[in-house]
Design a protein around this motif. Structure first.
Motif, short mmCIF file in Angstrom:
data_model
loop_
_atom_site.label_atom_id
_atom_site.label_comp_id
_atom_site.label_asym_id
_atom_site.label_seq_id
_atom_site.Cartn_x
_atom_site.Cartn_y
_atom_site.Cartn_z
N ARG A 53 -23.00 25.54 -94.74
CA ARG A 53 -21.55 25.56 -94.96
C ARG A 53 -20.80 25.88 -93.66
NH1 ARG A 53 -21.79 28.83 -100.62
NH2 ARG A 53 -22.06 27.01 -101.96
N SER A 57 -18.32 23.13 -91.79
CA SER A 57 -16.90 23.45 -91.72
C SER A 57 -16.41 23.67 -90.29
CB SER A 57 -16.58 24.69 -92.56
OG SER A 57 -17.20 25.84 -92.01
N GLY A 78 -24.68 15.57 -102.93
CA GLY A 78 -23.33 15.85 -103.43
C GLY A 78 -22.71 17.08 -102.81
N ALA A 79 -23.51 18.13 -102.64
CA ALA A 79 -22.99 19.36 -102.04
C ALA A 79 -22.54 19.14 -100.60
CB ALA A 79 -24.03 20.46 -102.11
N VAL A 81 -21.69 16.27 -99.13
CA VAL A 81 -20.51 15.40 -99.11
C VAL A 81 -19.25 16.21 -99.42
CG1 VAL A 81 -19.35 13.52 -100.33
CG2 VAL A 81 -21.71 13.26 -99.61
N ASN A 82 -19.33 17.07 -100.41
CA ASN A 82 -18.17 17.89 -100.77
C ASN A 82 -17.83 18.92 -99.70
OD1 ASN A 82 -17.49 16.65 -103.24
ND2 ASN A 82 -19.14 17.75 -104.26
N GLU A 83 -18.82 19.42 -98.98
CA GLU A 83 -18.57 20.40 -97.93
C GLU A 83 -18.02 19.77 -96.66
OE1 GLU A 83 -22.34 22.43 -97.67
OE2 GLU A 83 -22.10 23.25 -99.68
#
Length: 84
Positions: A53, A57, A78-79, A81-83
């Motif tokens: 993460r 970020s 999915g995780a 891509v969303n992060e």
């Protein structure tokens, strides 16, 4: 990017799930690191969720990272891509 529009960064971020593949994932990731390094790229593997993460970020990610690879299943993909 260089004048031709290509990303000149050499880094490849590998977001790996240590629980995916019930064991062989680590050896597969090691093989991927070796293959990328052999092609002149600079792979960086992150195994932990908090580290992943933080790296994803980071506003400077695009300055050193040419692409992001996910070594895991559809939940990991999915995780990540969303992060991003």
């Amino acid at each position: 990017m260089d004048e031709s529009g290509h990303n000149s960064a050499r880094g490849v971020l590998i977001c790996a799930n240590p629980f995916s593949g019930s064991g062989p994932n680590r050896s597969r990731v090691d093989g991927l690191v070796g293959a990328l390094s052999g092609r002149g790229l600079d792979p960086r593997v992150v195994w932990g969720l908090d580290e992943r993460r933080a790296v994803l970020s980071d506003p400077g990610l695009a300055s050193w990272c040419r692409c992001v690879v996910v070594a895991g299943g559809d939940g990991s993909i999915g995780a990540v891509v969303n992060e991003l």
